[in-house]
Every structure is written in structure tokens, then in C-alpha cells.
Design an enzyme around this catalytic site. Sequence first.
Site, mmCIF file in Angstrom:
data_model
loop_
_atom_site.group_PDB
_atom_site.id
_atom_site.type_symbol
_atom_site.label_atom_id
_atom_site.label_comp_id
_atom_site.label_asym_id
_atom_site.label_seq_id
_atom_site.Cartn_x
_atom_site.Cartn_y
_atom_site.Cartn_z
ATOM 1 N N ARG A 81 -10.108 0.808 9.099
ATOM 2 C CA ARG A 81 -9.637 -0.552 9.332
ATOM 3 C C ARG A 81 -10.694 -1.387 10.039
ATOM 4 O O ARG A 81 -10.452 -2.564 10.298
ATOM 5 C CB ARG A 81 -8.400 -0.487 10.218
ATOM 6 N N ARG B 240 11.496 -6.978 5.807
ATOM 7 C CA ARG B 240 11.586 -5.536 5.548
ATOM 8 C C ARG B 240 12.495 -4.845 6.567
ATOM 9 O O ARG B 240 12.484 -5.151 7.746
ATOM 10 C CB ARG B 240 10.163 -4.963 5.658
ATOM 11 N N ARG C 29 11.302 -2.678 12.056
ATOM 12 C CA ARG C 29 10.194 -2.183 12.886
ATOM 13 C C ARG C 29 9.787 -3.271 13.876
ATOM 14 O O ARG C 29 9.709 -4.446 13.498
ATOM 15 C CB ARG C 29 8.986 -1.893 11.978
ATOM 16 N N ARG D 220 -0.836 -9.251 13.400
ATOM 17 C CA ARG D 220 -1.381 -8.172 12.545
ATOM 18 C C ARG D 220 -2.218 -8.747 11.410
ATOM 19 O O ARG D 220 -3.253 -8.186 11.045
ATOM 20 C CB ARG D 220 -0.237 -7.326 11.962
ATOM 21 N N LYS E 193 0.830 -1.214 0.000
ATOM 22 C CA LYS E 193 0.000 0.000 0.000
ATOM 23 C C LYS E 193 0.866 1.266 0.000
ATOM 24 O O LYS E 193 0.590 2.207 -0.718
ATOM 25 C CB LYS E 193 -0.945 0.035 1.211
HETATM 26 P P1 AMP Z 1 0.246 0.369 9.259
HETATM 27 O O1 AMP Z 1 1.511 1.110 9.041
HETATM 28 O O2 AMP Z 1 -0.914 0.925 8.466
HETATM 29 O O3 AMP Z 1 0.391 -1.126 9.097
HETATM 30 O O4 AMP Z 1 -0.171 0.615 10.798
HETATM 31 C C1 AMP Z 1 0.669 0.214 11.858
HETATM 32 C C2 AMP Z 1 -0.131 0.103 13.153
HETATM 33 O O5 AMP Z 1 -0.754 1.361 13.454
HETATM 34 C C3 AMP Z 1 -1.283 -0.908 13.125
HETATM 35 O O6 AMP Z 1 -0.852 -2.225 13.380
HETATM 36 C C4 AMP Z 1 -2.163 -0.361 14.250
HETATM 37 O O7 AMP Z 1 -1.633 -0.660 15.516
HETATM 38 C C5 AMP Z 1 -2.036 1.151 14.052
HETATM 39 N N1 AMP Z 1 -3.068 1.667 13.122
HETATM 40 C C6 AMP Z 1 -2.860 2.254 11.907
HETATM 41 N N2 AMP Z 1 -4.018 2.621 11.338
HETATM 42 C C7 AMP Z 1 -4.990 2.258 12.200
HETATM 43 C C8 AMP Z 1 -6.413 2.341 12.182
HETATM 44 N N3 AMP Z 1 -7.075 2.872 11.137
HETATM 45 N N4 AMP Z 1 -7.093 1.862 13.255
HETATM 46 C C9 AMP Z 1 -6.453 1.326 14.304
HETATM 47 N N5 AMP Z 1 -5.130 1.186 14.379
HETATM 48 C C10 AMP Z 1 -4.383 1.655 13.351
#
Ligand code: AMP
Length: 214
Positions: A88, A127, A160, A171, A13
Site C-alpha cells: 500500500r 456496506r 465496520r 481512507r 477487490k
Molecule cells: P482493507 O480491508 O484492505 O481496506 O484494510 C483495512 C485497514 O487495514 C486499512 O485502512 C489500514 O488501516 C490497514 N491495512 C491493511 N493493509 C495495510 C497495509 N498494507 N499497510 C498498512 N495498513 C494496512
Amino acid sequence: MNLILLGPPGAGKGTQAELIIERFNIPHISTGDIFRAAIKEGTPLGVKAKEYLDSGQLVPDEIVVGIVQERLKQNDCKSGFLLDGFPRTIPQADVLGEFLKGLKQNITAVINIEVDFEVLMARITGRRLCRNCGAVYHIQNKREKTEGVCDHCGGEIYQRDDDLPETVKKRLQVYQNQTEPLISYYSEKQILKSFDGQEPIAVLFQKICDALEG
Ligand code: AMP
């Protein structure tokens, strides 16, 4: 163009987001990036969000929704935006729909990127990132020239915490249980466009552009 990028962690993404925002000249709103920046700066939001990110859980809806609404009210979102990592959950999608209705706007399209589970695991756990400039590397196919040192800025390369295998599994489970239902949610609204995320980056990007511009 008001867009949502949907897809599991590791679907690519972020990579497609960079290309899409350049092509359509719209801001990139990544909730994951907002949380990571807050954690790095040690703000009150960062302190609240850290335990959720580290364990692969979702940050509670009431925290996320407020942040996105504030961001969408800013001037640069008037002529469009790309949401990446939001919504999400179904409640987040409901609130977003109502909020946009209030602004007399709607979602133009939801870009759904699909990738097999095993491919996602390999992509995410391999990664690596630069702590300084955020450049992305991969242990299988995009190693830095000098181990541990960023090719671009000399910054330190790291993994990370939420890219560690156990957290990635968590996740992906969270994605399946809480986020995947959004596929039917937006499909019923007839704004969902699905793509094969295992195609080369440029091919996938071209298909996304064709679907959006066609
Ligand atoms: P990402 O980089 O989009 O994979 O987000 C990393 C982490 O941020 C996720 O595993 C969640 O802990 C938190 N996060 C990001 N976006 C959301 C969302 N829309 N709702 C809840 N948690 C989020």
C-alpha cells in the site's frame, strides 16, 4: 501465479479476490482481514492495529511487512498467492520486491481496479457485514431479508467502524496520497493491468482472467 490486487477501498477487490483464488487455486492474503481477525481475537497485533484501522490510517510499514513476509514463507504460497491490500506504499512494494528476489520469485501481474470517487463513497458507506460469518450486504441493493439478521447464519448485521463516512473520506485520501503512486511504480515495471471496476462483477472477472491467461 504471484498476483497483487491494487485499487481504492470499495473497488471490489475482496469480491474479485474470492473468484481469482478459486480459479487459480492460490491463497488469498488480505492484510485488512489479518488485522481485523487480530483485533477480534484481541492479540497484541490487534491491540496495536486497532487505532489505525478505526481512524482510516495505515498501520506502520514495519508492522505490516513482517506479517506479510511470514505469511509468504508458508508452504501454501509456494505455487502462487494473491496479495489483497498489500503493498500500500512504495516502501512496502520495495521490501516485497527484495523479499521475493531472495526467494527467486517475482510478481506475475498487478491487477489494478479503478472506480470513481462518488461510486466508492456510496459503495463503502452502504456496506454492512455479518458479525458471525462475514457475509456482505448493502443498504442500496443487497439488503438482508430480516433487518439486522444475516440471511445465511442468523448472525448480527453491522457496519465496520472504518466504513463510516468520515473515516471513508480519510481512507480514500490515504489511498490517493500513499497507494496511488504504486500505479506508476508497477506500470514502469510493465506488470500493471488496469480494469474498470464499475463493470458488472462477472464481466470484470472475465476480463481479469483473459488478461492473466492470455
Ligand atoms: P482493507 O480491508 O484492505 O481496506 O484494510 C483495512 C485497514 O487495514 C486499512 O485502512 C489500514 O488501516 C490497514 N491495512 C491493511 N493493509 C495495510 C497495509 N498494507 N499497510 C498498512 N495498513 C494496512
